[in-house]
Motif scaffolding. Structure first.
Motif, PDB file in Angstrom:
ATOM      1  N   ASN A 150      13.722   8.483  36.311  1.00  0.00           N
ATOM      2  CA  ASN A 150      14.603   9.256  35.421  1.00  0.00           C
ATOM      3  C   ASN A 150      13.986   9.471  34.034  1.00  0.00           C
ATOM      4  N   MET A 151      12.647   9.465  33.995  1.00  0.00           N
ATOM      5  CA  MET A 151      11.955   9.659  32.715  1.00  0.00           C
ATOM      6  C   MET A 151      11.302  11.033  32.661  1.00  0.00           C
ATOM      7  N   ASN A 152      11.138  11.567  31.436  1.00  0.00           N
ATOM      8  CA  ASN A 152      10.357  12.797  31.281  1.00  0.00           C
ATOM      9  C   ASN A 152       8.871  12.447  31.249  1.00  0.00           C
ATOM     10  N   GLU A 153       8.028  13.475  31.196  1.00  0.00           N
ATOM     11  CA  GLU A 153       6.578  13.258  31.296  1.00  0.00           C
ATOM     12  C   GLU A 153       6.027  12.399  30.164  1.00  0.00           C
ATOM     13  N   ASP A 154       6.537  12.595  28.953  1.00  0.00           N
ATOM     14  CA  ASP A 154       6.050  11.821  27.801  1.00  0.00           C
ATOM     15  C   ASP A 154       6.347  10.335  27.963  1.00  0.00           C
ATOM     16  N   LYS A 155       7.552  10.018  28.423  1.00  0.00           N
ATOM     17  CA  LYS A 155       7.923   8.615  28.607  1.00  0.00           C
ATOM     18  C   LYS A 155       7.129   7.977  29.755  1.00  0.00           C
ATOM     19  N   LYS A 156       6.873   8.758  30.796  1.00  0.00           N
ATOM     20  CA  LYS A 156       6.068   8.255  31.919  1.00  0.00           C
ATOM     21  C   LYS A 156       4.667   7.873  31.430  1.00  0.00           C
ATOM     22  N   LEU A 157       4.101   8.745  30.596  1.00  0.00           N
ATOM     23  CA  LEU A 157       2.755   8.490  30.077  1.00  0.00           C
ATOM     24  C   LEU A 157       2.754   7.293  29.136  1.00  0.00           C
ATOM     25  N   THR A 158       3.801   7.174  28.302  1.00  0.00           N
ATOM     26  CA  THR A 158       3.915   6.034  27.384  1.00  0.00           C
ATOM     27  C   THR A 158       4.010   4.721  28.163  1.00  0.00           C
ATOM     28  N   LEU A 159       4.822   4.713  29.220  1.00  0.00           N
ATOM     29  CA  LEU A 159       4.954   3.531  30.087  1.00  0.00           C
ATOM     30  C   LEU A 159       3.615   3.187  30.722  1.00  0.00           C
ATOM     31  N   SER A 160       2.897   4.205  31.204  1.00  0.00           N
ATOM     32  CA  SER A 160       1.607   4.001  31.863  1.00  0.00           C
ATOM     33  C   SER A 160       0.575   3.408  30.908  1.00  0.00           C
ATOM     34  N   VAL A 161       0.532   3.936  29.676  1.00  0.00           N
ATOM     35  CA  VAL A 161      -0.428   3.435  28.687  1.00  0.00           C
ATOM     36  C   VAL A 161      -0.112   1.986  28.318  1.00  0.00           C
ATOM     37  N   GLY A 162       1.192   1.681  28.128  1.00  0.00           N
ATOM     38  CA  GLY A 162       1.592   0.312  27.798  1.00  0.00           C
ATOM     39  C   GLY A 162       1.196  -0.683  28.881  1.00  0.00           C
ATOM     40  N   ILE A 163       1.454  -0.321  30.145  1.00  0.00           N
ATOM     41  CA  ILE A 163       1.091  -1.192  31.269  1.00  0.00           C
ATOM     42  C   ILE A 163      -0.423  -1.315  31.384  1.00  0.00           C
ATOM     43  N   SER A 164      -1.139  -0.224  31.125  1.00  0.00           N
ATOM     44  CA  SER A 164      -2.610  -0.234  31.210  1.00  0.00           C
ATOM     45  C   SER A 164      -3.212  -1.212  30.207  1.00  0.00           C
ATOM     46  N   ILE A 165      -2.692  -1.211  28.986  1.00  0.00           N
ATOM     47  CA  ILE A 165      -3.188  -2.131  27.945  1.00  0.00           C
ATOM     48  C   ILE A 165      -2.946  -3.585  28.357  1.00  0.00           C
ATOM     49  N   ILE A 166      -1.758  -3.856  28.916  1.00  0.00           N
ATOM     50  CA  ILE A 166      -1.441  -5.219  29.377  1.00  0.00           C
ATOM     51  C   ILE A 166      -2.379  -5.635  30.508  1.00  0.00           C
ATOM     52  N   LEU A 167      -2.654  -4.733  31.440  1.00  0.00           N
ATOM     53  CA  LEU A 167      -3.548  -5.036  32.559  1.00  0.00           C
ATOM     54  C   LEU A 167      -4.960  -5.379  32.074  1.00  0.00           C
ATOM     55  N   ILE A 168      -5.467  -4.591  31.125  1.00  0.00           N
ATOM     56  CA  ILE A 168      -6.809  -4.833  30.592  1.00  0.00           C
ATOM     57  C   ILE A 168      -6.880  -6.197  29.911  1.00  0.00           C
ATOM     58  N   ILE A 169      -5.868  -6.516  29.104  1.00  0.00           N
ATOM     59  CA  ILE A 169      -5.836  -7.805  28.399  1.00  0.00           C
ATOM     60  C   ILE A 169      -5.785  -8.959  29.400  1.00  0.00           C
ATOM     61  N   LEU A 170      -4.936  -8.821  30.439  1.00  0.00           N
ATOM     62  CA  LEU A 170      -4.810  -9.892  31.432  1.00  0.00           C
ATOM     63  C   LEU A 170      -6.094 -10.051  32.241  1.00  0.00           C
ATOM     64  N   TYR A 171      -6.770  -8.932  32.544  1.00  0.00           N
ATOM     65  CA  TYR A 171      -8.032  -9.013  33.295  1.00  0.00           C
ATOM     66  C   TYR A 171      -9.102  -9.744  32.486  1.00  0.00           C
ATOM     67  N   LEU A 172      -9.206  -9.415  31.210  1.00  0.00           N
ATOM     68  CA  LEU A 172     -10.176 -10.097  30.346  1.00  0.00           C
ATOM     69  C   LEU A 172      -9.829 -11.579  30.209  1.00  0.00           C
ATOM     70  N   ALA A 173      -8.523 -11.887  30.145  1.00  0.00           N
ATOM     71  CA  ALA A 173      -8.085 -13.290  30.090  1.00  0.00           C
ATOM     72  C   ALA A 173      -8.439 -14.028  31.376  1.00  0.00           C
ATOM     73  N   ALA A 174      -8.323 -13.328  32.514  1.00  0.00           N
ATOM     74  CA  ALA A 174      -8.668 -13.931  33.814  1.00  0.00           C
ATOM     75  C   ALA A 174     -10.158 -14.264  33.878  1.00  0.00           C
ATOM     76  N   LEU A 175     -10.992 -13.366  33.353  1.00  0.00           N
ATOM     77  CA  LEU A 175     -12.440 -13.628  33.307  1.00  0.00           C
ATOM     78  C   LEU A 175     -12.734 -14.827  32.405  1.00  0.00           C
ATOM     79  N   PHE A 176     -12.074 -14.877  31.262  1.00  0.00           N
ATOM     80  CA  PHE A 176     -12.256 -15.990  30.321  1.00  0.00           C
ATOM     81  C   PHE A 176     -11.828 -17.309  30.970  1.00  0.00           C
ATOM     82  N   PHE A 177     -10.744 -17.271  31.741  1.00  0.00           N
ATOM     83  CA  PHE A 177     -10.245 -18.452  32.449  1.00  0.00           C
ATOM     84  C   PHE A 177     -11.269 -18.948  33.471  1.00  0.00           C
TER      85      PHE A 177
END
Length: 352
Positions: A150-177
């Protein structure tokens, strides 16, 4: 023998790729030449990273192999995004997840299992990777699809970017672990076994030079490969999804396929499993999020939204891999089961 074939393909394929591009040969002919040449170049990348892996150990070696193996796919995806082929990029990344978990791991388990009745790998790494796989695919991929209805295109992209940043941070943390704070804490017996004091094929300098040259060549060919997709799809009646999930994914992951199976045949299952599962994690938690962010600089942005067929295929693959690998052992029948699952999904996407 195999190395000679790849050398021949490389020294013939690279000049033909350049000449064919300049003379505007048939798109279908160029598609075949580009794919074969990329596979041949990927074999050099695999051999170079294997040489570095012998010195660095199974975890670092597997990570290096996965990283440079995924470099080919990342390059192809960037040029595909530039051309506005968002569907093919998402499909190729889906194909990479399916290919690594089912085809690469399946072939590794199967080939290794034909030579050895029972093979072991680090059970702690397997369980750690299982949790990350469940998170990346079942949380980070499914949640955007559910919440974006139920989101418009801008909100979909904002959600995607937010999740992408979290994924990158968690992946780097996993490597550090794995590589810093808990390096050696969850040691497995097979990691202490000396495998005939194998010497690297190439020295460190030569291996890095080969990697650099092969990556530049792949980048050039990949840029032109993406322009052949539309003609090939129309000629063979293939969908954009099938090209991305099966064709581009297999070509993009050729280096990992060869390296993982070779490691399994040599009973180096820690490296084989790290290549297959580690590469999947890198695609899901780093390559895909990076592409989402890179797409913001192109005309067509790419939200982190898959089709339901792609999501169900990835979730099923993750669950199957978790069940099979969580005991830290493998055999040829488990490998055949994974391969069978890949073939079934391939038939489904072909007929879709």
């Amino acid at each position: 023998m195999t190395n000679k074939i790849f050398m021949l393909l490389t020294f013939i394929g690279v000049p033909l790729s350049i000449i064919g591009t300049l003379l505007h040969w048939s798109s279908i002919l160029l598609f075949i030449i580009y794919c074969l040449t990329i596979i041949a170049l990927a074999s050099y990348m695999g051999r170079a990273t294997e040489s570095l892996a012998i010195v660095a150990g199974p975890r670092i070696g597997g990570l290096l192999n996965a990283t440079f193996g995924n470099a080919v796919e990342l390059i192809i995806s960037i040029f595909s995004l530039k051309a506005g082929l968002v569907g093919i990029v998402l499909a190729s990344l889906t194909g990479s997840v399916l290919g690594n978990l089912l085809l690469v791991a399946g072939l590794s388990f199967f080939v290794g299992g034909l030579k050895y009745k029972r093979q072991e790998f680090n059970i702690y790494d397997a369980r750690h990777n299982s949790g990350l796989l469940m998170f990346a695919v079942m949380i980070a991929f499914v949640i955007p699809e559910v919440f974006s209805m139920n989101m418009n295109e801008d909100k979909k992209l904002t959600l995607s970017v937010g999740i992408s940043i979290i994924l990158i941070i968690l992946y780097l943390a996993a490597l550090f672990f794995k590589l810093v704070t808990h390096r050696g804490v969850y040691q497995h017996d097979t990691e202490n076994v000396v495998h005939d004091e194998e010497a690297p094929e190439w020295g460190k300098g030569k291996a890095i030079a080969v990697l650099a040259i092969a990556t530049v060549a792949v980048a050039y060919i990949s840029e032109h490969l993406v322009h052949t997709f539309e003609v090939v799809a129309e000629s063979f009646g293939w969908t954009e999804m099938f090209i991305g999930i099966i064709i581009v994914a297999i070509v993009g992951n050729a280096a990992e396929h060869a390296s993982a199976v070779l490691m399994a045949f040599k009973n180096k299952m820690d490296i084989a499993v790290e290549i297959a599962i580690g590469s999947t994690l890198q695609v899901a938690m780093f390559v895909l999020p990076v592409l989402v962010i890179i797409s913001l600089f192109f005309e067509t942005s790419m939200p982190l939204l898959f089709s339901w067929q792609e999501l169900i295929a990835m979730v099923s693959s993750v669950l199957l891999m978790v069940v099979i690998s969580n005991d830290g052992e493998s055999n040829w029948f488990e490998g055949l089961t994974l391969i069978a699952a890949y073939v079934i999904l391939g038939i489904g996407f072909f007929l879709l």
